[in-house]
Design an enzyme around this catalytic site. Structure first.
Site, mmCIF file in Angstrom:
data_model
loop_
_atom_site.group_PDB
_atom_site.id
_atom_site.type_symbol
_atom_site.label_atom_id
_atom_site.label_comp_id
_atom_site.label_asym_id
_atom_site.label_seq_id
_atom_site.Cartn_x
_atom_site.Cartn_y
_atom_site.Cartn_z
ATOM 1 N N ASP A 72 -4.662 32.691 -17.705
ATOM 2 C CA ASP A 72 -3.624 32.479 -18.701
ATOM 3 C C ASP A 72 -2.257 32.560 -18.013
ATOM 4 O O ASP A 72 -2.173 32.848 -16.825
ATOM 5 C CB ASP A 72 -3.754 33.478 -19.846
ATOM 6 N N GLY A 117 0.332 34.577 -18.791
ATOM 7 C CA GLY A 117 0.997 35.872 -18.849
ATOM 8 C C GLY A 117 1.943 36.012 -20.017
ATOM 9 O O GLY A 117 2.472 37.097 -20.273
ATOM 10 N N GLY A 118 2.147 34.938 -20.758
ATOM 11 C CA GLY A 118 3.129 34.959 -21.832
ATOM 12 C C GLY A 118 2.824 35.950 -22.941
ATOM 13 O O GLY A 118 3.713 36.655 -23.416
ATOM 14 N N ASP A 173 4.506 29.724 -21.932
ATOM 15 C CA ASP A 173 4.998 29.459 -23.280
ATOM 16 C C ASP A 173 5.638 30.698 -23.873
ATOM 17 O O ASP A 173 5.452 31.814 -23.390
ATOM 18 C CB ASP A 173 3.859 28.984 -24.192
ATOM 19 N N GLN A 206 2.308 25.554 -29.997
ATOM 20 C CA GLN A 206 2.730 26.655 -30.854
ATOM 21 C C GLN A 206 3.179 26.090 -32.204
ATOM 22 O O GLN A 206 2.885 24.951 -32.517
ATOM 23 C CB GLN A 206 3.843 27.446 -30.165
ATOM 24 N N GLY A 255 -0.773 31.168 -30.431
ATOM 25 C CA GLY A 255 -0.166 31.794 -31.592
ATOM 26 C C GLY A 255 -1.099 31.966 -32.763
ATOM 27 O O GLY A 255 -0.677 31.990 -33.918
ATOM 28 N N ASP A 315 -11.873 31.954 -25.762
ATOM 29 C CA ASP A 315 -11.983 33.177 -24.961
ATOM 30 C C ASP A 315 -11.619 34.370 -25.821
ATOM 31 O O ASP A 315 -10.860 34.241 -26.786
ATOM 32 C CB ASP A 315 -11.049 33.126 -23.741
ATOM 33 N N CYS A 318 -33.708 38.191 -28.851
ATOM 34 C CA CYS A 318 -32.676 37.958 -27.834
ATOM 35 C C CYS A 318 -33.311 37.971 -26.447
ATOM 36 O O CYS A 318 -34.165 38.815 -26.151
ATOM 37 C CB CYS A 318 -31.588 39.026 -27.922
ATOM 38 N N CYS A 334 -31.608 38.419 -23.568
ATOM 39 C CA CYS A 334 -30.738 39.054 -22.572
ATOM 40 C C CYS A 334 -31.469 40.178 -21.843
ATOM 41 O O CYS A 334 -32.509 40.681 -22.294
ATOM 42 C CB CYS A 334 -29.458 39.576 -23.222
ATOM 43 N N CYS A 370 -32.015 43.420 -23.973
ATOM 44 C CA CYS A 370 -33.034 43.346 -25.019
ATOM 45 C C CYS A 370 -34.435 43.186 -24.451
ATOM 46 O O CYS A 370 -35.416 43.588 -25.083
ATOM 47 C CB CYS A 370 -32.711 42.214 -25.980
ATOM 48 N N HIS A 400 -25.512 42.211 -23.685
ATOM 49 C CA HIS A 400 -26.062 41.644 -24.919
ATOM 50 C C HIS A 400 -25.008 40.871 -25.700
ATOM 51 O O HIS A 400 -25.262 39.746 -26.165
ATOM 52 C CB HIS A 400 -26.646 42.740 -25.808
#
Length: 374
Positions: free
Chosen positions: A93, A95-96, A147, A190, A217, A267, A305, A307, A310, A336
């Site tokens: 990213d 850093g904004g 931004d 934005q 935003g 994310d 699951c 994973c 599990c 998990h």
């Protein structure tokens, strides 16, 4: 970097099935990206992330700038070598978001942002050029333009000025990227909850021909209905042949609703943050494994699951680890939770292909919303 996005299918509801190509291979969308703020997804190794079917991960420019410093990472050959993540792309990213949470309105100028380090209080100044320079040295595969992240709520006039500044900073960010041949770059839309400003920001940012576009935003304090409208206002005016990225969103229902509104990648720190407090994501909502009713429960967190947690451990054992303050318990739930979200995205892709994503949403919601918390 030649980041090629291919739109494979688009449903009538707006959901998109796609893929993009990097030097690491082909990456299917929609997808969820775990967050490795400090060049690590908390408590997990790159091998565990791969086993959880994570592909792209995110790291944080602000935090890595302050510690250990971009020159330290550059000296190691970039983030992939520094953190030994060799299985997929890394996105950083700008850093904004962190900077604007620390800055005061009077410290925002056309040149950049003044603020104090959250670590030692020293004065810092971040500009679009500096953000891109840091990301160039971090060596991520996808970088973000700098931004302005306005608070919520603000007046229309405040947001209009902010959007216009973000556009000027986007142009400066593009000009500052000296590694466009190896680092793709995304612009950020934005505009807050204002339809006219979201439209203006999306149209004008798209004119700059970034490799992808992020909707910023969002999830900054607005209600659920406003959040969905914010997304719709932006995606309606973004090009179909570029990736659309919704920042900081990871709640399962928000992922499904975001996909329905044309988002490709997401994310969020949610899966590992929940795990540190003993909360597991399941089809029946969040489950607090610390609950005393699991003290002798020999079933896994979720029976179907696949994973590592599990397949190998019971809720009884994981609860014991949590109560004993053993980090392994947090790690198991983190594995998990990430796998839960990557599996959810696999299911979403399957239902886009089958043209029945809206039906899947209703089925998923009927179970998940019964018990968000115990």
């Amino acid at each position: 970097m030649d980041l090629k996005f291919k739109l494979l299918k688009e449903n009538s509801c707006g959901a998109r099935l796609g893929e993009f190509h990097t030097k690491w291979g082909t990456h299917k969308t929609p997808m969820f990206m775990p967050v490795g703020t400090q060049a690590t997804v908390k408590t997990l190794s790159p091998e565990e992330l791969k086993d959880a079917h994570a592909d792209v991960i995110l790291s944080n420019t602000y935090h890595l700038w302050l510690r250990p410093g971009e020159d330290v990472v550059d000296n190691a050959g970039g983030l992939h070598n520094f953190m030994n993540y060799k299985t997929g792309p890394i996105l950083t990213d700008c850093g904004g978001f962190q900077v604007f949470s620390l800055a005061k309105p009077k410290d925002i100028s056309e040149e950049g942002v003044k603020f104090k380090s959250h670590i030692d209080g020293r004065n810092l100044f971040l500009t679009p050029e500096k953000s891109i320079e840091i990301q160039n040295k971090l060596g991520s595969d996808i970088i973000m333009s700098f931004d302005e992240c306005p608070p919520y709520p603000v007046t229309h006039e405040y947001m209009k000025n902010s959007v216009e500044r973000t556009l000027r900073w986007a142009k400066r960010s593009l000009d500052a990227n000296k590694k466009r041949d190896v680092q793709a770059q995304f612009g950020i839309v934005q505009g807050g909850e204002f339809p006219d400003l979201r439209k203006f920001s999306a149209i004008e940012t798209a004119k700059l021909d970034f490799d992808g576009y992020s909707v910023g935003g969002v999830s900054v304090g607005e209600d659920a209905e406003t959040k969905l409208k914010m997304i719709e206002y932006a995606t309606a005016y973004l090009p179909k042949d570029k990736i659309r990225y919704l920042m900081g969103v990871g709640e399962p229902m928000d992922l499904i609703d975001g996909v329905i509104r044309g988002i490709d990648i997401f994310d969020c720190v949610l899966p590992t943050r929940l795990a540190r407090h003993g909360n597991a994501l399941t089809r029946d909502g969040r489950t607090n494994i610390r609950n005393a009713k699991y003290i002798k429960d020999l079933d896994p967190i979720e029976k179907d699951c696949d994973c590592y947690a599990c397949k190998n451990y019971s809720k009884s054992y994981i609860r014991h680890l949590l109560v004993a303050d053993e980090t392994f318990g947090q790690r198991l739930i983190s594995i998990h939770n990430i796998r839960f979200l990557t599996k959810l995205m696999e299911d979403i892709r399957t239902h886009i292909e089958a043209d029945d994503l809206l039906e899947f949403r209703e089925e998923f919601a009927s179970r998940y919303n019964k018990k968000k918390n115990e």
